[in-house]
Scaffold this motif. Sequence first.
Motif, PDB file in Angstrom:
ATOM      1  N   ALA A  93       0.819  -1.219   0.000  1.00  0.00           N
ATOM      2  CA  ALA A  93       0.000   0.000   0.000  1.00  0.00           C
ATOM      3  C   ALA A  93       0.850   1.265   0.000  1.00  0.00           C
ATOM      4  N   GLY A  94       2.158   1.111   0.156  1.00  0.00           N
ATOM      5  CA  GLY A  94       3.033   2.280   0.181  1.00  0.00           C
ATOM      6  C   GLY A  94       3.085   2.969   1.532  1.00  0.00           C
ATOM      7  N   GLU A  95       2.487   2.369   2.551  1.00  0.00           N
ATOM      8  CA  GLU A  95       2.525   2.937   3.902  1.00  0.00           C
ATOM      9  C   GLU A  95       3.888   2.733   4.560  1.00  0.00           C
ATOM     10  N   LEU A  96       4.669   1.839   3.991  1.00  0.00           N
ATOM     11  CA  LEU A  96       5.988   1.484   4.512  1.00  0.00           C
ATOM     12  C   LEU A  96       6.941   1.445   3.327  1.00  0.00           C
ATOM     13  N   SER A  97       8.081   2.087   3.434  1.00  0.00           N
ATOM     14  CA  SER A  97       9.050   2.055   2.340  1.00  0.00           C
ATOM     15  C   SER A  97       9.792   0.719   2.346  1.00  0.00           C
ATOM     16  N   MET A  98      10.364   0.371   1.222  1.00  0.00           N
ATOM     17  CA  MET A  98      11.135  -0.867   1.122  1.00  0.00           C
ATOM     18  C   MET A  98      12.319  -0.808   2.098  1.00  0.00           C
ATOM     19  N   ARG A  99      12.968   0.319   2.181  1.00  0.00           N
ATOM     20  CA  ARG A  99      14.107   0.475   3.089  1.00  0.00           C
ATOM     21  C   ARG A  99      13.682   0.218   4.531  1.00  0.00           C
ATOM     22  N   THR A 100      12.560   0.825   4.930  1.00  0.00           N
ATOM     23  CA  THR A 100      12.068   0.631   6.297  1.00  0.00           C
ATOM     24  C   THR A 100      11.692  -0.828   6.543  1.00  0.00           C
ATOM     25  N   ALA A 101      11.054  -1.450   5.566  1.00  0.00           N
ATOM     26  CA  ALA A 101      10.661  -2.856   5.706  1.00  0.00           C
ATOM     27  C   ALA A 101      11.887  -3.748   5.885  1.00  0.00           C
ATOM     28  N   ILE A 102      12.927  -3.486   5.128  1.00  0.00           N
ATOM     29  CA  ILE A 102      14.157  -4.276   5.240  1.00  0.00           C
ATOM     30  C   ILE A 102      14.793  -4.064   6.610  1.00  0.00           C
ATOM     31  N   ILE A 103      14.822  -2.818   7.069  1.00  0.00           N
ATOM     32  CA  ILE A 103      15.407  -2.520   8.382  1.00  0.00           C
ATOM     33  C   ILE A 103      14.613  -3.195   9.495  1.00  0.00           C
ATOM     34  N   VAL A 104      13.288  -3.054   9.456  1.00  0.00           N
ATOM     35  CA  VAL A 104      12.441  -3.642  10.500  1.00  0.00           C
ATOM     36  C   VAL A 104      12.560  -5.165  10.497  1.00  0.00           C
ATOM     37  N   SER A 105      12.540  -5.769   9.317  1.00  0.00           N
ATOM     38  CA  SER A 105      12.654  -7.232   9.235  1.00  0.00           C
ATOM     39  C   SER A 105      14.006  -7.710   9.734  1.00  0.00           C
ATOM     40  N   SER A 106      15.058  -7.019   9.345  1.00  0.00           N
ATOM     41  CA  SER A 106      16.408  -7.407   9.779  1.00  0.00           C
ATOM     42  C   SER A 106      16.564  -7.270  11.283  1.00  0.00           C
ATOM     43  N   ILE A 107      16.124  -6.138  11.817  1.00  0.00           N
ATOM     44  CA  ILE A 107      16.224  -5.930  13.265  1.00  0.00           C
ATOM     45  C   ILE A 107      15.384  -6.958  14.017  1.00  0.00           C
ATOM     46  N   SER A 108      14.234  -7.312  13.473  1.00  0.00           N
ATOM     47  CA  SER A 108      13.380  -8.311  14.119  1.00  0.00           C
ATOM     48  C   SER A 108      14.084  -9.656  14.210  1.00  0.00           C
ATOM     49  N   ALA A 109      14.743 -10.072  13.133  1.00  0.00           N
ATOM     50  CA  ALA A 109      15.480 -11.337  13.162  1.00  0.00           C
ATOM     51  C   ALA A 109      16.606 -11.270  14.189  1.00  0.00           C
ATOM     52  N   VAL A 110      17.351 -10.174  14.172  1.00  0.00           N
ATOM     53  CA  VAL A 110      18.454 -10.014  15.127  1.00  0.00           C
ATOM     54  C   VAL A 110      17.923 -10.031  16.561  1.00  0.00           C
ATOM     55  N   MET A 111      16.801  -9.362  16.798  1.00  0.00           N
ATOM     56  CA  MET A 111      16.224  -9.335  18.153  1.00  0.00           C
ATOM     57  C   MET A 111      15.792 -10.736  18.597  1.00  0.00           C
ATOM     58  N   GLY A 112      15.176 -11.499  17.689  1.00  0.00           N
ATOM     59  CA  GLY A 112      14.775 -12.864  18.035  1.00  0.00           C
ATOM     60  C   GLY A 112      15.967 -13.714  18.448  1.00  0.00           C
ATOM     61  N   PHE A 113      17.026 -13.676  17.623  1.00  0.00           N
ATOM     62  CA  PHE A 113      18.237 -14.425  17.947  1.00  0.00           C
ATOM     63  C   PHE A 113      18.879 -13.903  19.227  1.00  0.00           C
ATOM     64  N   SER A 114      18.898 -12.588  19.378  1.00  0.00           N
ATOM     65  CA  SER A 114      19.529 -11.979  20.561  1.00  0.00           C
ATOM     66  C   SER A 114      18.836 -12.388  21.848  1.00  0.00           C
ATOM     67  N   ILE A 115      17.526 -12.415  21.830  1.00  0.00           N
ATOM     68  CA  ILE A 115      16.790 -12.820  23.032  1.00  0.00           C
ATOM     69  C   ILE A 115      17.151 -14.250  23.403  1.00  0.00           C
ATOM     70  N   ALA A 116      17.186 -15.134  22.407  1.00  0.00           N
ATOM     71  CA  ALA A 116      17.552 -16.529  22.694  1.00  0.00           C
ATOM     72  C   ALA A 116      18.971 -16.624  23.244  1.00  0.00           C
ATOM     73  N   LEU A 117      19.887 -15.817  22.712  1.00  0.00           N
ATOM     74  CA  LEU A 117      21.269 -15.835  23.201  1.00  0.00           C
ATOM     75  C   LEU A 117      21.380 -15.238  24.593  1.00  0.00           C
ATOM     76  N   ILE A 118      20.694 -14.124  24.829  1.00  0.00           N
ATOM     77  CA  ILE A 118      20.749 -13.481  26.147  1.00  0.00           C
ATOM     78  C   ILE A 118      20.138 -14.386  27.211  1.00  0.00           C
ATOM     79  N   VAL A 119      19.038 -15.033  26.867  1.00  0.00           N
ATOM     80  CA  VAL A 119      18.391 -15.964  27.792  1.00  0.00           C
ATOM     81  C   VAL A 119      19.314 -17.147  28.053  1.00  0.00           C
ATOM     82  N   GLY A 120      20.108 -17.506  27.051  1.00  0.00           N
ATOM     83  CA  GLY A 120      21.055 -18.608  27.208  1.00  0.00           C
ATOM     84  C   GLY A 120      20.452 -19.969  26.946  1.00  0.00           C
ATOM     85  N   SER A 121      19.409 -20.004  26.118  1.00  0.00           N
ATOM     86  CA  SER A 121      18.723 -21.262  25.845  1.00  0.00           C
ATOM     87  C   SER A 121      19.103 -21.800  24.461  1.00  0.00           C
ATOM     88  N   PRO A 122      19.985 -22.810  24.403  1.00  0.00           N
ATOM     89  CA  PRO A 122      20.323 -23.395  23.104  1.00  0.00           C
ATOM     90  C   PRO A 122      19.103 -23.935  22.343  1.00  0.00           C
TER      91      PRO A 122
END
Length: 169
Positions: free
Chosen positions: A57-86
């Motif tokens: 719909a153009g409410e979100l730019s491609m650049r913003t979508a890439i940034i949000v998606s990338s940060i979301s993946a990093v945050m998911g992995f980071s939480i698992a690492l910080i929690v320490g749960s393999p």
Amino acid sequence: MSFLTVQKMSDLSPLFFLKLIQALVGGMFMQMYVCGFNQICDIELDKVNKPSLPLAAGELSMRTAIIVSSISAVMGFSIALIVGSPPLFWGFVGWFTVATAYSANVYPLLRWKRFPFMTAFYMLISKALVVPVAYYMHMQVYFFLLSLVVLFHLAFLCGNNIFLSGGFH
């Protein structure tokens, strides 16, 4: 799946719920990556078939979508690492991998959504096996410090998830 590890009411401690929330928040970030990456890969199709999605719909730019998606993946992995749960970390790695293979428009090996069998395989692997088993193992092995016992009800629920996610059509 996390609640399947509870054997007695006293197991439902504040620490149990903290570990559950940590897993769910990490999973929320991974789901944000999965949905965002899928929209990034499907923007042209979504403009026609799903024009109300934020990127189409153009409410979100491609650049913003890439940034949000990338940060979301990093945050998911980071939480698992910080929690320490393999189990949680490797579950998120599996989820990330199959979701990327499902959506990525890289021929000939990826973009599993082009093939009905591979679409069903993705649903089976991600929604019926990887994520539920990772949450179960996170609590069973990491929180309760018990050996991994594949119980009948875990196998039943994974089978039920396979059926409900479209693995058997």
